[in-house]
Design a protein around this motif. Sequence first.
Motif, PDB file in Angstrom:
ATOM      1  N   THR A 187     -41.818 -69.514  69.260  1.00 37.38           N
ATOM      2  CA  THR A 187     -43.184 -69.853  69.654  1.00 37.38           C
ATOM      3  C   THR A 187     -43.328 -69.880  71.174  1.00 37.38           C
ATOM      4  N   TRP A 235     -43.434 -72.518  64.909  1.00 37.80           N
ATOM      5  CA  TRP A 235     -43.905 -71.200  64.476  1.00 37.80           C
ATOM      6  C   TRP A 235     -44.667 -71.252  63.150  1.00 37.80           C
ATOM      7  N   GLY A 266     -47.242 -70.732  66.108  1.00 42.85           N
ATOM      8  CA  GLY A 266     -46.888 -69.355  66.442  1.00 42.85           C
ATOM      9  C   GLY A 266     -47.508 -68.327  65.517  1.00 42.85           C
TER      10      GLY A 266
END
Length: 291
Positions: free
Chosen positions: A187, A167, A142
């Motif tokens: 994400t 992420w 992410g």
Amino acid sequence: MLSDRQITSRRLLLVAAGMSLLGIAGCRGPAEGGGGGAAEGAEAAGPPGPGAVPGSADPSPPAEPSPSPSPSAAPSPTAAPSVPPPVARALTAAETRPVYELDAERRVVALTIDDGPDPRHTPTVLALLEQYGIRATFFLIGENAVEHPGLVREIAARGHHIANHTWSHPDLRSLSESKVREELERTSDLLHRSTGKVPTWFRAPGGDWSSTSLKVSADLGMRPMAWSVDPRDWARPGTGVITDRILKDVRPGAIVLNHDGGGDRSQTVAALKTYLPVLIDSGYRFTAPPG
């Protein structure tokens, strides 16, 4: 001979008659115009059009003005409908377990690319995949995706699978359920907003699964994908070593792990240029696992 009094009387009669005629003409003007109102008739007055009979009235009744809509009758503005968030698909018990390989009866290989997108290496990897007509699965981080949204959209536009790789690439085994959910959900939301597609696959960083991460990924409708061929290209052992490990370990149904982010991936790119045509010449076809 008329007297002065008689002359004066006749003049008064003539003046009175003229005033009467003027009054009649003034009253007939609006009626001949045929307009709906006095102001409209006065402005539209003019010579009669072709076929009109002078002095005749318009046979159609004057149009009545339409009543103005009241404030309550006016349509109220309607807010644009909000797009509902995607509903996570329900997984079977078998789908919640990590997938390590595909159907071994078919001569196919799944190529997976982790840790991107990266502006230094992802474009080259995309060009290679397009050159050989290969569809891969990109497990995106992410933090990298939010920095390079154009690359995320390009990966999706070229037909590759977009998948969730958390992420911030943490060790999920050490995180609470709420933290794991934040890593995965944040994400997925970003990738969905960027591409319009909801990720259906998830990979734990390092392949370090936990019961918590498997539960959360199932709650979000994502299947966990592992791998069966790991050349450890992230350690940069050399282009030849990466190539040899893949060609030695690959077999029908294999899931191959490579990286396009997380550091200098020039060795990985060079290895891809070498082993992809070899596998294709050996009769392998590449596939992205179904969602």
